[in-house]
Design a protein around this motif. Sequence first.
Motif, PDB file in Angstrom:
ATOM      1  N   TRP A 111       0.836  -1.192   0.000  1.00 34.84           N
ATOM      2  CA  TRP A 111       0.000   0.000   0.000  1.00 34.84           C
ATOM      3  C   TRP A 111       0.878   1.252   0.000  1.00 34.84           C
ATOM      4  O   TRP A 111       2.011   1.227   0.483  1.00 34.84           O
ATOM      5  N   TYR A 147       0.315   5.856   0.177  1.00 33.02           N
ATOM      6  CA  TYR A 147      -0.656   6.936   0.394  1.00 33.02           C
ATOM      7  C   TYR A 147      -0.368   8.078  -0.578  1.00 33.02           C
ATOM      8  O   TYR A 147       0.772   8.546  -0.689  1.00 33.02           O
ATOM      9  N   VAL A 185      -5.549   5.936  -0.365  1.00 33.97           N
ATOM     10  CA  VAL A 185      -4.613   4.826  -0.180  1.00 33.97           C
ATOM     11  C   VAL A 185      -4.711   3.922  -1.400  1.00 33.97           C
ATOM     12  O   VAL A 185      -5.808   3.457  -1.752  1.00 33.97           O
ATOM     13  N   ASN A 186      -3.596   3.700  -2.042  1.00 36.00           N
ATOM     14  CA  ASN A 186      -3.531   2.821  -3.211  1.00 36.00           C
ATOM     15  C   ASN A 186      -3.032   1.440  -2.751  1.00 36.00           C
ATOM     16  O   ASN A 186      -1.976   1.337  -2.124  1.00 36.00           O
ATOM     17  N   ILE A 187      -3.809   0.446  -3.073  1.00 33.39           N
ATOM     18  CA  ILE A 187      -3.531  -0.909  -2.598  1.00 33.39           C
ATOM     19  C   ILE A 187      -3.354  -1.833  -3.789  1.00 33.39           C
ATOM     20  O   ILE A 187      -4.138  -1.792  -4.755  1.00 33.39           O
ATOM     21  N   THR A 239      -5.985  -4.079  -7.967  1.00 38.03           N
ATOM     22  CA  THR A 239      -5.575  -2.771  -7.461  1.00 38.03           C
ATOM     23  C   THR A 239      -6.807  -1.985  -7.026  1.00 38.03           C
ATOM     24  O   THR A 239      -7.881  -2.095  -7.636  1.00 38.03           O
ATOM     25  N   SER A 252      -8.031   1.953  -5.106  1.00 39.48           N
ATOM     26  CA  SER A 252      -7.720   3.288  -4.591  1.00 39.48           C
ATOM     27  C   SER A 252      -8.877   3.706  -3.698  1.00 39.48           C
ATOM     28  O   SER A 252     -10.021   3.867  -4.158  1.00 39.48           O
ATOM     29  N   VAL A 312      -1.628   0.187   7.772  1.00 39.29           N
ATOM     30  CA  VAL A 312      -2.786  -0.390   7.092  1.00 39.29           C
ATOM     31  C   VAL A 312      -2.713  -1.895   7.289  1.00 39.29           C
ATOM     32  O   VAL A 312      -1.668  -2.521   7.030  1.00 39.29           O
ATOM     33  N   LYS A 330       3.682  -1.699   3.690  1.00 36.39           N
ATOM     34  CA  LYS A 330       3.822  -0.426   2.996  1.00 36.39           C
ATOM     35  C   LYS A 330       4.920  -0.527   1.961  1.00 36.39           C
ATOM     36  O   LYS A 330       6.001  -1.069   2.222  1.00 36.39           O
TER      37      LYS A 330
END
Length: 548
Positions: A466, A468, A475-477, A518, A520, A530, A546
């Motif tokens: 993840w 930020y 938060v992009n995962i 993916t 967001s 996270v 992260k």
Amino acid sequence: MHNGMKFLLILLLSGISTFSYADKYPKNPKVNILNYQFRIELSDDTDEIKCKTTIDVRYMADGVQVLRLDLTKASEALENKGMSVSQVMADGNELSFTHEGDELKINLPAASSLNQRSQYTVTYSGVPVTGLKIAENRYGDRTFFSDNWPNKARNWLAVVDHPYDKATSEFVVTAPDHYQVVSNGLKVEETDLGNGYRLTHWKQSVPIASWLYVLGVAEFAMQHVDDFEGKAIQTWVYRQDRDAGFYDFAEPTKKALEFYSDYVGPFSYEKLANIQSNSVSGGMEAASAILYSEGSVVGDRNERWRNVVIHEIAHQWFGNAVTEYDWDDVWLSEGFATYFTSLFIEHQYGQDAFMDQMSTSKKRVDAFHAENPGYTIIHDNLEDMTKVTSSQTYHKGSWVLHMLRGKLGDDLFWKGIRAYYAKYQDLNATTADFIREMEEVSGMDLEVFFDQWLYKPGALVVDGTWTYDKNKKAVNISLNQSQNNGSLFEMPIQVAFYESESKKPILETVTIDKEKNTFSLPVDFEPTKVVLDPESWVLMDADFQKKK
């Protein structure tokens, strides 16, 4: 529901899903056994038993010419153990029969008619190969204890030895008068015959599967522990173990009965007896009369045996009252009893104890999967009854229910469980039946969920990162399914965003359904951490951190 309706219900409801596996037992839905009466004579002079079994039958169709029962025949290959049938009677007339291997086939005097009621009496004797253990207990005292799981009742009882045909039963046992006798249901007679023998008659008025018929004959100490909704809670232990056994089994039986009655539905049976025996190594959930290993009585109420007691009581609802129609669906018994053991532990002993149970189950799932990567919970036309259950049946089955609860939420999960139990109590059910009830209650299509976890092998492995984005406040995962067997799962997974340790995290749910996924997600603050699946709802191995 009247017992005669159960086959009609099963024929109407079974097999209409894409999930339609069946084991290899020669089921005959044209024959419905209503009741067995087993009149059994036991002796201290020989291991031979004498049995006269009276069978009440309703025919569900015209044209049945042969009544097939399971009964192991004595043979040299079995060292002359097994049963020898001397006579079959109906309406005062002797009937012809054949008895080969495990099959007793009775030739009917005329082909059956729809809804015909008939009664047959089979007289036989012999030394059981297995199924009824006649041996000394740990104190050197002679005892007689049943061990029918999963299909060993046929070694001493003339029955339809398969869970699809549930029937009421009676055990009328004549034994030396220094013994006490315990069985399913209620004791309706105990008479000293005056010749050194005693007759004891137990009657089970609720239909159950053959593996659940129980007999215990020993020099017992018996305690009436308490009552539950007007039904007796009893303890039966060896006379030498009176004090330790009465102490061990006093808890938590009533609390477990109360929990399952409140959360699932009514207790089906006429009593609940906890019985020390030498025929099982752990516990055996015989309906209304549970057998435990003789080593279960130690006098300290330890956690291990406490949990076995809870598990076997859970079976009174799942496996006993609601019984799998087919051995391929045995998880409906063992997976359910395992998870509902954990649910009682959560209720009675707290969340941490519950999560310890789920963590232990996951370790067993992972260990079994490493050795058996192609194994599925639902069998595909099971033939080898030595493989009827495995660690996955219990522990992965339990996790499937846990994940279902996580997917539906507590309210819908329990509503579905209660609906399933209410519809199939004292009947048979299939996995398709269970899925249908949960779909109707939730309004969700659960086919993919159950297909991937029950009917297919594989284990979910997730690698993810993840980051930020301060500009977009998001938060992009990235979550990748990295299991290496070609399987792909579709699963909702919670994600927790922590602003600080002192604040509750924000929870969001994402659904993975591809190899690479993916997301967001808008978050107003830059998280300090996270966490993926913070409440442990998903059976998976995950490496999530992260991105550096």
